[in-house]
Design a protein around this motif. Sequence first.
Motif, mmCIF file in Angstrom:
data_model
loop_
_atom_site.group_PDB
_atom_site.id
_atom_site.type_symbol
_atom_site.label_atom_id
_atom_site.label_comp_id
_atom_site.label_asym_id
_atom_site.label_seq_id
_atom_site.Cartn_x
_atom_site.Cartn_y
_atom_site.Cartn_z
ATOM 1 N N ILE A 34 30.554 41.793 46.103
ATOM 2 C CA ILE A 34 30.997 40.455 45.510
ATOM 3 C C ILE A 34 30.041 39.058 45.100
ATOM 4 C CG2 ILE A 34 32.827 38.745 45.757
ATOM 5 C CD1 ILE A 34 34.167 40.912 47.313
ATOM 6 N N SER A 35 30.408 39.190 44.077
ATOM 7 C CA SER A 35 29.689 37.749 43.735
ATOM 8 C C SER A 35 30.772 36.360 43.386
ATOM 9 C CB SER A 35 28.665 37.640 42.230
ATOM 10 O OG SER A 35 29.058 38.327 41.183
ATOM 11 N N ARG A 36 30.527 35.534 44.004
ATOM 12 C CA ARG A 36 30.659 34.270 42.957
ATOM 13 C C ARG A 36 30.479 33.902 41.588
ATOM 14 N NH1 ARG A 36 33.979 29.428 46.985
ATOM 15 N NH2 ARG A 36 35.577 29.072 45.371
ATOM 16 N N SER A 37 30.736 34.005 40.514
ATOM 17 C CA SER A 37 30.481 34.371 39.304
ATOM 18 C C SER A 37 31.321 34.359 38.726
ATOM 19 C CB SER A 37 28.913 35.064 39.193
ATOM 20 O OG SER A 37 29.122 35.735 39.688
ATOM 21 N N GLY A 38 31.249 34.394 36.991
ATOM 22 C CA GLY A 38 32.044 35.068 36.244
ATOM 23 C C GLY A 38 31.629 34.417 34.894
ATOM 24 N N TYR A 39 32.254 34.467 33.759
ATOM 25 C CA TYR A 39 31.674 34.233 32.129
ATOM 26 C C TYR A 39 32.684 33.264 31.573
ATOM 27 C CZ TYR A 39 27.637 34.424 29.373
ATOM 28 O OH TYR A 39 25.878 33.515 28.618
ATOM 29 N N THR A 40 33.756 32.609 32.488
ATOM 30 C CA THR A 40 34.654 31.656 32.272
ATOM 31 C C THR A 40 34.980 30.843 32.076
ATOM 32 O OG1 THR A 40 36.207 32.054 34.007
ATOM 33 C CG2 THR A 40 36.112 34.099 32.187
ATOM 34 N N GLY A 41 33.502 30.168 32.715
ATOM 35 C CA GLY A 41 33.710 28.352 32.895
ATOM 36 C C GLY A 41 34.572 28.173 34.352
ATOM 37 N N GLU A 42 35.517 29.190 34.965
ATOM 38 C CA GLU A 42 36.333 28.573 36.079
ATOM 39 C C GLU A 42 35.451 29.313 37.313
ATOM 40 O OE1 GLU A 42 38.942 27.130 36.259
ATOM 41 O OE2 GLU A 42 39.213 26.891 34.140
ATOM 42 N N ASP A 43 36.146 28.949 38.043
ATOM 43 C CA ASP A 43 35.119 30.042 39.764
ATOM 44 C C ASP A 43 36.030 30.891 39.410
ATOM 45 O OD1 ASP A 43 34.764 30.101 42.536
ATOM 46 O OD2 ASP A 43 36.914 29.670 42.980
ATOM 47 N N GLY A 44 35.781 31.612 40.092
ATOM 48 C CA GLY A 44 35.536 32.805 40.451
ATOM 49 C C GLY A 44 34.952 33.860 40.598
ATOM 50 N N PHE A 45 35.288 35.110 40.713
ATOM 51 C CA PHE A 45 33.923 36.207 41.820
ATOM 52 C C PHE A 45 33.983 37.802 40.650
ATOM 53 C CE2 PHE A 45 36.737 34.164 44.962
ATOM 54 C CZ PHE A 45 36.071 33.689 45.607
ATOM 55 N N GLU A 46 33.091 38.585 40.515
ATOM 56 C CA GLU A 46 32.999 39.527 40.136
ATOM 57 C C GLU A 46 32.787 40.315 41.503
ATOM 58 O OE1 GLU A 46 30.051 39.930 37.217
ATOM 59 O OE2 GLU A 46 31.597 38.815 35.471
ATOM 60 N N ILE A 47 33.989 41.497 41.550
ATOM 61 C CA ILE A 47 33.922 42.546 42.548
ATOM 62 C C ILE A 47 33.205 44.480 42.010
ATOM 63 C CG2 ILE A 47 35.405 43.464 44.249
ATOM 64 C CD1 ILE A 47 37.032 40.899 43.222
ATOM 65 N N SER A 48 32.005 44.284 42.162
ATOM 66 C CA SER A 48 31.610 45.479 42.214
ATOM 67 C C SER A 48 32.104 46.773 43.442
ATOM 68 C CB SER A 48 30.274 45.894 42.423
ATOM 69 O OG SER A 48 29.687 47.657 42.216
ATOM 70 N N VAL A 49 32.991 47.886 42.601
ATOM 71 C CA VAL A 49 33.786 48.472 43.503
ATOM 72 C C VAL A 49 33.154 50.183 43.199
ATOM 73 C CG1 VAL A 49 36.064 48.312 42.114
ATOM 74 C CG2 VAL A 49 36.577 48.676 43.777
ATOM 75 N N PRO A 50 33.283 51.112 44.230
ATOM 76 C CA PRO A 50 33.828 52.208 44.185
ATOM 77 C C PRO A 50 34.538 53.111 43.302
ATOM 78 C CG PRO A 50 33.232 52.225 46.599
ATOM 79 C CD PRO A 50 34.087 51.301 45.567
ATOM 80 N N ALA A 51 33.707 53.924 41.934
ATOM 81 C CA ALA A 51 34.963 54.013 40.851
ATOM 82 C C ALA A 51 36.369 54.382 41.552
ATOM 83 C CB ALA A 51 34.714 54.381 39.671
ATOM 84 N N GLU A 52 36.216 55.351 42.006
ATOM 85 C CA GLU A 52 37.564 55.970 42.762
ATOM 86 C C GLU A 52 39.207 55.073 43.714
ATOM 87 O OE1 GLU A 52 34.422 57.071 43.390
ATOM 88 O OE2 GLU A 52 34.439 57.076 45.639
ATOM 89 N N ALA A 53 38.243 53.644 43.449
ATOM 90 C CA ALA A 53 38.806 52.938 44.409
ATOM 91 C C ALA A 53 39.669 51.426 43.379
ATOM 92 C CB ALA A 53 38.532 52.241 46.182
ATOM 93 N N VAL A 54 38.852 51.742 42.327
ATOM 94 C CA VAL A 54 39.319 50.505 42.033
ATOM 95 C C VAL A 54 40.043 50.162 40.986
ATOM 96 C CG1 VAL A 54 38.820 51.314 39.419
ATOM 97 C CG2 VAL A 54 38.247 49.250 39.001
ATOM 98 N N ALA A 55 41.716 51.363 41.034
ATOM 99 C CA ALA A 55 42.734 51.930 40.615
ATOM 100 C C ALA A 55 43.527 50.722 41.709
ATOM 101 C CB ALA A 55 43.263 52.219 39.965
ATOM 102 N N ALA A 56 43.215 50.917 42.972
ATOM 103 C CA ALA A 56 44.549 50.494 44.465
ATOM 104 C C ALA A 56 43.211 49.197 44.365
ATOM 105 C CB ALA A 56 43.629 51.517 44.876
#
Lengths: 372, 123
Positions: free
Chosen positions: A186-208
């Motif tokens: 998880i990184s505290r970053s993004g591309y919207t100008g807002e506070d936020g996070f990008e979350i890298s997750v195993p593909a099989e767990a992303v829907a959950a």
Amino acid sequence: MSEDEAEILELPLGDWHRALGARMVPFAGYAMPIQYEGIMAEHLWTRESAGLFDVSHMGQLMLAGDGVEEALEALIPADVKGLSEGQMRYSLLLNDAGGILDDLMITKTPMGIYAVVNGAVKWDDIGHLREFLPDEITLNHMEDRALLALQGPKAIEALARVVPGVGRLFFMEAGSFLWGHEPLWISRSGYTGEDGFEISVPAEAVAALADALLAQPEVKPIGLGARDSLRLEAGLPLYGHDLDEATSPIAAGLGFAISKRRRTEGGFPGSEPILQTLKDGASTKRIGFMVDGRQPVREGAPIFSGSTQVGTVTSGGFAPSVQAPIAIGFVATAQSAPGTALEAEVRGKRIGLIVTRMPFVPHNYVRRGAVQ
Amino acid sequence: MTRYFTDEHEWIDVDGTSATVGITDYAQGQLGDIVFVEVPDAGTQVKKGGDAAVVESVKAASDVYAPVSGTVIEGNGALEGDPALVNSDPEGDGWFFKLTLSDPSELDGLMDEAAYKAYVNGL
């Protein structure tokens, strides 16, 4: 089914988006959600609460091996060696003329350098990296992982409930977390100008994980349409629109991506022309515009000062938070001072523009050391 | 008054030789939030299938075509101040322009409401 349709690939959350009523469009070779309830509502929700974006079309790469930092410094202008673990930087993949092949985020991790690159050019980036990195550096394209972005002032509240401990991160910092048994990056970053996070997750767990985030009252799913209007208001350039191989990083206002040590030492592709431009100033500049009236001025519109074309719009649209059309473009440096009155031509009609400082909407990043 | 539809998602209400043109509810739903509409001035000559107006959503600009040929009598001035009328009342107050038909036989190729519904359901 036509050949074009057959080439549209499915990402792990494709059916999840459809079940939520998303309108899907082809983007970067994948079926992607453009909107759910509407761009305007989704945009405003993200600015006031928290929006969940699927950005799994972007390329997640891991570069590893002895000397990876030096090897990467030969291709990008960042101070990779100076990064501490968990620190991230905005950087540029450059060609020998100093043009931009892509913009990317790099982070130092215990495994190596983690990079997130644009979906539309990720295969070119991978080819370029494989060609120019030495053989002892391995490049893992992590196609087994999905990427979510949770953006907005309430992203921290919502995410901290699902993944305790994320509050230890500040803007442009990243780390490993566990969600049940699932390893998240998880990184505290993004591309919207807002506070936020990008979350890298195993593909099989992303829907959950996406379901768990959506179960938080602050969170709604947001499509790519609002992602574009949010980044436009934030004054952030988009590769393939505001940036391309013919664009100088200095003209684009990305001089900050060339770190201090690299300015002295050089040694990155295009370092000579880029450092020269840094000294002399660029002949054109990427700037923001407020647009007279309600009519949007879009990418490609020529910009005039009187009868002379002085530039071109590279991104433009209606800004939901500003409630007016805004645009980003390149113009001759002489015409780039805030307050300068110019005109754009749209369908044969002239529309007034005023050069404006960016961002159009203030950034809300939560920086380490800043007074809260 | 009879209402016809085009496969480009315009509707046209015809009353003798004059008519009102707009875009369908399906079209406004596809476009999303509408932020600007450019309607033709009175006196403009339009040709069946030719550009007649432009509708801009947050994301993109789209052309609106003339369902039939004719001379524009009036553009809908209300859309200047409130373009979202096209979202809220596309087949009523959100009309685009009125025109005088120059060749009423051009209506023959257009769909009626039942045919248009079937067409949209097939999309």
